[in-house]
Design a protein around this motif. Structure first.
Motif, PDB file in Angstrom:
ATOM      1  N   SER A  26       4.482   8.294  -1.525  1.00 58.38           N
ATOM      2  CA  SER A  26       3.588   8.639  -0.397  1.00 58.38           C
ATOM      3  C   SER A  26       2.164   8.134  -0.626  1.00 58.38           C
ATOM      4  N   ILE A  27       2.068   6.941  -1.205  1.00 59.16           N
ATOM      5  CA  ILE A  27       0.764   6.308  -1.429  1.00 59.16           C
ATOM      6  C   ILE A  27       0.602   5.186  -0.417  1.00 59.16           C
ATOM      7  N   ARG A  28      -0.416   5.289   0.370  1.00 60.58           N
ATOM      8  CA  ARG A  28      -0.641   4.273   1.403  1.00 60.58           C
ATOM      9  C   ARG A  28      -1.363   3.066   0.792  1.00 60.58           C
ATOM     10  N   PRO A  29      -0.780   1.875   0.888  1.00 57.43           N
ATOM     11  CA  PRO A  29      -1.460   0.691   0.330  1.00 57.43           C
ATOM     12  C   PRO A  29      -2.811   0.456   1.004  1.00 57.43           C
ATOM     13  N   ASP A  30      -3.776  -0.012   0.219  1.00 58.05           N
ATOM     14  CA  ASP A  30      -5.073  -0.363   0.785  1.00 58.05           C
ATOM     15  C   ASP A  30      -5.330  -1.858   0.614  1.00 58.05           C
ATOM     16  N   MET A  31      -6.528  -2.271   0.899  1.00 59.60           N
ATOM     17  CA  MET A  31      -6.864  -3.703   0.907  1.00 59.60           C
ATOM     18  C   MET A  31      -6.516  -4.387  -0.411  1.00 59.60           C
ATOM     19  N   GLU A  32      -6.826  -3.745  -1.530  1.00 57.63           N
ATOM     20  CA  GLU A  32      -6.593  -4.366  -2.831  1.00 57.63           C
ATOM     21  C   GLU A  32      -5.101  -4.573  -3.110  1.00 57.63           C
TER      22      GLU A  32
END
Length: 318
Positions: free
Chosen positions: A173-179
């Protein structure tokens, strides 16, 4: 201030570090020691982080010795800073030694070590540590996956990278971010799968900005023979940032690599008209306590002629 306690010194040193006035921060720490004020543990963590950022193992070792003599050698925050410092300074075995000796390890400890292995190209050890992390009941964070995706990218483990990326949201349940998206572009690009990387960008759940398109353009310059994708990506970057010098330079290098010299000349003219130029390469070395900086094409250093003579001799010897 007529009276300065440990908090006063710590706040001032931290302020200097935040403003990247590292030399001034170190000098103030020396003054603090001379004044007889006992430092707070947080000040060591801050200065160890600076040592890592500067990749100065010499400074890091000095602070490690001070910490060892103090009562903070078992502080988990300081130990985390030591792991990160040694890894960033190139001593991955030193980082692993600190990590293995820690009695208490939090998620930052595990992340620091995974990132250290990843940046040293030790993907196998990074992935093994991830499994050990889960076995110890530590829940991974977004930083954990940055390290893992970096490790996969550096070792060409494309399928494993995809598997980890997909597991972020589905399992943890970790939403990917820009990096994380940029890591995936790097992963696909290094594997030569530029077309797949472009489709990945086009399928993102948001409108990609210059950081995403710029990362993809950087991958286009690695080994793609067909400049069609590179031209398409460069157009996107330049629409967002018409004066983006790195985008112009990358596209020009791609033209040169593919023998399209006429297009390279036209692009060079366009760059001159826009007033764009390539920033000179920079390298530095710390010698006997002094930092010597060298810029590409710059002969201002007092020993530049001697340095060039040594380099020429080395080239002839090779």
């Amino acid at each position: 201030m007529p009276l300065r306690d440990a908090v006063s010194w710590t706040v001032m040193i931290s302020g200097l570090v935040q403003n990247e006035l590292f030399s001034e921060a170190f000098e103030l720490f020396k003054e603090m020691q001379i004044s007889g004020v006992t430092p707070l543990s947080s000040i060591y963590s801050t200065l160890l982080s600076v040592s890592g950022a500067l990749a100065s193992l010499e400074l890091g070792l000095q602070f490690h010795c001070i910490v060892h003599k103090s009562c903070f050698s078992s502080d988990p925050v300081i130990n985390n800073s030591l792991v990160s410092m040694y890894a960033k300074c190139g001593d991955i075995n030193g980082a692993a030694s600190i990590f293995n000796s820690m009695m208490i390890r939090d998620v930052i400890s595990w992340n620091s070590m995974i990132l250290g292995f990843a940046h040293h190209g030790l993907s196998g050890r990074a992935l093994e540590l991830f499994e050990s992390m889960k076995s110890n009941g530590i829940k991974p964070t977004s930083v954990t996956f940055l390290g893992l995706l970096t490790a996969c990218s550096h070792s060409g483990l494309t399928d494993r990278g995809w598997e980890l990326f997909n597991s972020m949201n589905k399992i943890y349940s970790i939403r990917p971010d820009m990096e994380h998206y940029i890591c995936m572009i790097d992963l696909l690009g290094r594997a030569g799968r530029i077309s797949e990387a472009e489709q990945f960008v086009l399928g993102l759940p948001f409108e990609p900005g210059h950081a995403i398109w710029g990362a993809l353009l950087g991958m286009c310059s690695i080994g793609v023979k067909d400049v069609v994708i590179a031209r398409r990506v460069a157009k996107r970057v330049l629409q967002l940032e018409p004066l983006n010098a790195p985008a112009h330079i990358l596209l020009r290098n791609i033209y040169v690599a593919n023998g399209e010299h006429r297009k390279e000349e036209l692009l060079s003219v366009t760059m001159r008209m826009k007033g764009l130029r390539k920033s000179p390469g920079c390298s530095w070395i710390r010698l006997k306590g002094a930092v010597h900086v060298f810029l590409s094409g710059d002969g201002s250093h007092p020993q530049s002629n001697e340095v060039l003579c040594v380099l020429r001799r080395l080239m002839i010897h090779d």
